[in-house]
Design a protein around this motif. Structure first.
Motif, PDB file in Angstrom:
ATOM      1  N   HIS A 102       0.957  -1.123   0.059  1.00  0.00           N
ATOM      2  CA  HIS A 102       0.168  -0.090  -0.116  1.00  0.00           C
ATOM      3  C   HIS A 102       0.829   1.140   0.071  1.00  0.00           C
ATOM      4  N   TYR A 103       1.931   1.334   0.710  1.00  0.00           N
ATOM      5  CA  TYR A 103       2.640   2.538   1.052  1.00  0.00           C
ATOM      6  C   TYR A 103       3.541   2.948  -0.109  1.00  0.00           C
ATOM      7  N   PHE A 104       4.261   1.701  -0.604  1.00  0.00           N
ATOM      8  CA  PHE A 104       5.174   1.666  -1.386  1.00  0.00           C
ATOM      9  C   PHE A 104       4.955   1.417  -2.853  1.00  0.00           C
ATOM     10  N   LEU A 105       3.853   0.597  -2.792  1.00  0.00           N
ATOM     11  CA  LEU A 105       3.720   0.105  -4.715  1.00  0.00           C
ATOM     12  C   LEU A 105       2.137   0.471  -4.813  1.00  0.00           C
ATOM     13  N   PHE A 106       1.752   1.527  -4.288  1.00  0.00           N
ATOM     14  CA  PHE A 106       0.448   1.725  -4.619  1.00  0.00           C
ATOM     15  C   PHE A 106      -0.910   0.744  -4.568  1.00  0.00           C
ATOM     16  N   GLY A 107      -0.585  -0.180  -3.699  1.00  0.00           N
ATOM     17  CA  GLY A 107      -1.549  -1.168  -3.319  1.00  0.00           C
ATOM     18  C   GLY A 107      -2.740  -0.654  -2.720  1.00  0.00           C
ATOM     19  N   PRO A 108      -3.686  -1.386  -2.698  1.00  0.00           N
ATOM     20  CA  PRO A 108      -4.892  -0.993  -1.736  1.00  0.00           C
ATOM     21  C   PRO A 108      -4.812  -1.076  -0.269  1.00  0.00           C
ATOM     22  N   LYS A 109      -5.378  -0.029   0.389  1.00  0.00           N
ATOM     23  CA  LYS A 109      -5.231  -0.045   1.771  1.00  0.00           C
ATOM     24  C   LYS A 109      -5.851  -0.797   2.459  1.00  0.00           C
ATOM     25  N   PRO A 110      -5.128  -1.896   3.093  1.00  0.00           N
ATOM     26  CA  PRO A 110      -5.784  -2.777   3.944  1.00  0.00           C
ATOM     27  C   PRO A 110      -6.579  -2.201   4.892  1.00  0.00           C
ATOM     28  N   LEU A 111      -7.689  -3.074   5.133  1.00  0.00           N
ATOM     29  CA  LEU A 111      -8.615  -2.547   6.495  1.00  0.00           C
ATOM     30  C   LEU A 111      -8.093  -2.201   7.790  1.00  0.00           C
ATOM     31  N   ALA A 112      -8.069  -1.284   8.371  1.00  0.00           N
ATOM     32  CA  ALA A 112      -7.335  -0.977   9.593  1.00  0.00           C
ATOM     33  C   ALA A 112      -8.673  -1.581  10.627  1.00  0.00           C
ATOM     34  N   THR A 113      -7.757  -2.460  11.791  1.00  0.00           N
ATOM     35  CA  THR A 113      -8.450  -2.980  12.597  1.00  0.00           C
ATOM     36  C   THR A 113      -8.136  -2.508  13.937  1.00  0.00           C
ATOM     37  N   GLU A 114      -7.079  -1.939  14.286  1.00  0.00           N
ATOM     38  CA  GLU A 114      -6.582  -1.404  15.512  1.00  0.00           C
ATOM     39  C   GLU A 114      -5.631  -0.036  15.398  1.00  0.00           C
TER      40      GLU A 114
END
Lengths: 239, 231
Positions: free
Chosen positions: B127-139
């Motif tokens: 997500h941060y470096f390769l423009f991937g989708p933002k994973p769902l934040a759980t905490e």
């Protein structure tokens, strides 16, 4: 979600939590010239005090084999002014005073008559470099005993031919590896390395290991701590 | 520790936001004291390094880098030692208070990177470096964040341990021995400083990217509109 509050109350809550961090601003005292010096002095004193508490009088500095020695010509010569203060070896003596039963002038033969210790130890400079050297001489503790020094006194203070001066806490002075050194690499001490007599203290940083000694005093009170110490270096600096 | 949350009703619009209490007081206090202490330790450390900017022999001396004086604290070796030997106690005390608090309060679970966080690291990197989708934040902290903070805490501990080996290579001869002797301990101490600088750089970039609410949370403890479900 349990509680609901209005946004004004939330702002207040945030402000209160922020104010709790006010103590961090106390560190700003270090930036105020008026307080800075005394704060740093207190910090240094804390480090010196802790150092003296950490010192174990029976714990020896590591000794090395001859193969580990730094070649003599690569053993640095750090003097604060001159490499050779021009000591006259014929007339040289160490003038001893203070809390001792036998004050007076001691010729080099007096030190050579004491049991000779040879040790390969690491010499660490406050600048950060280190070398391993071979040192020979008499234990300072043996000398202090031979002159009937009051070893309950706090310090051994020395002065040098080049106006350098140093002080040593008694516990370190009595450490078995603390030497009045008159030989390096099994040869008589050279002028640049502090002939005819210097201190070798593997448990202290380099600037404590004064060269070209001329005076030694056993005392409870120091007028001056040391050439570098009086300019702001740590007093104790034990390794 | 369950992060507690509240609902905030806007008095003008009547809109309702949530906020979570993310950073307990002791954590915030330690964070900012440590920020100052770290700044002083690195600045004075670099000034100390200037006295012998090498890890080789003294004769002949081959300097590693001519570190500029303007990026150092203390002015000269003696002055830098005063700063370093003073702030090391503040740095150490802050670290101990922080670790003690985290441990006894159970709040360490928020930060500590554990094996079950491993699968979540790669999606965050993507997500941060390769423009991937933002994973769902759980905490509060995502797995990559936990990894970074846990590493930073370990680096902090190592900076203290290597520092003691440089300061007291004889009284702590076993420590110096572990690092290969005084000479190497000095190099380890230096390298760990750079690792901490690298962490701090990444940390500051992330803070800049994550906006005001996130930054404020380290000041007041409260984070408005968290991107993870509040408990």
């Amino acid at each position: 979600v349990t509680t609901t509050i209005d946004s004004r109350k939330f702002k207040k809550l945030n402000r209160r939590e922020l104010l709790k961090l006010a103590p961090v601003l106390a560190l700003g005292a270090f930036a105020i010239p008026k307080f800075q010096e005394s704060l740093l002095k207190a910090g240094l004193a804390t480090s010196d005090w802790t150092s003296s508490k950490m010192f174990r009088s029976g714990h020896l500095a590591k000794t090395f084999s001859d193969a580990d020695l730094t070649p003599f010509n690569k053993f640095p010569i750090n003097g604060y002014d001159v490499a050779d203060p021009g000591v006259d070896f014929e007339t040289w003596s160490l003038t001893v005073s203070g809390a001792v039963q036998k004050p007076g002038d001691y010729k080099l033969a007096a030190f050579q008559a004491l049991p000779k210790v040879r040790q390969n130890t690491r010499h660490v400079c406050v600048e950060g470099w280190d070398v391993i050297g071979r040192f020979g001489g008499a234990r300072l503790s043996d000398f202090l005993q031979s002159i009937g020094a009051d070893t309950s006194a706090r310090f051994v203070y020395v002065e040098c031919a080049d106006d350098y001066y140093e002080s040593l806490d008694m516990v370190t002075a009595l450490h078995p590896q603390t030497l009045l050194c008159y030989e390096m690499y099994d040869r008589p001490l050279t002028r640049e390395h502090g002939a005819p007599l210097r201190l070798t203290i593997p448990t202290k940083v380099g600037y404590k290991q004064a060269k070209y000694l001329t005076d030694l005093k056993v005392t409870n009170v120091l007028q001056r701590a040391g050439y570098w110490e009086d300019q702001g270096y740590p007093n104790y600096y034990g390794l | 520790m369950a992060t507690h949350s509240i609902a905030i009703e806007n008095i003008k619009t009547g809109e309702v936001d949530t906020a979570v209490y993310e950073h307990p007081f002791i954590v915030r206090l330690c964070h900012w004291v440590n920020a100052v202490a770290l700044f002083v330790m690195i600045g004075s450390g670099l000034q100390i390094f200037r006295a012998f900017p090498s890890f080789g022999a003294k004769i002949p001396q081959k300097d590693l880098i001519n570190w500029p004086k303007s990026f150092a604290i203390g002015g000269w070796l003696g002055g830098a030692l005063q700063w370093h030997l003073t702030f090391m106690w503040i740095y150490l005390a802050t670290g101990l208070v922080y670790l003690g608090y985290q441990l006894f309060s159970g709040n360490y679970r928020q930060v500590l990177f554990v094996p079950r966080d491993i699968p979540g690291v790669w999606p965050m990197v993507r997500h941060y470096f390769l423009f991937g989708p933002k994973p769902l934040a759980t905490e509060a902290y995502n797995p990559l964040q936990k990894h970074a903070y846990t590493s930073a805490i370990i680096l902090g501990a190592l900076s203290v341990i290597t520092g003691f080996a440089v300061w007291k290579p004889i009284q702590f001869s076993w420590l110096a021995w572990l690092m290969g002797g005084f000479h190497w301990a000095r190099l380890w101490h230096f390298l760990i400083m750079w690792a901490i600088i690298a962490f701090t750089f990444g940390h500051l970039v992330m803070v800049a990217l994550h906006g005001w609410n996130n930054f404020v949370s380290m000041l007041t403890g409260w984070k408005k509109d968290p991107d993870y479900p509040a408990e």
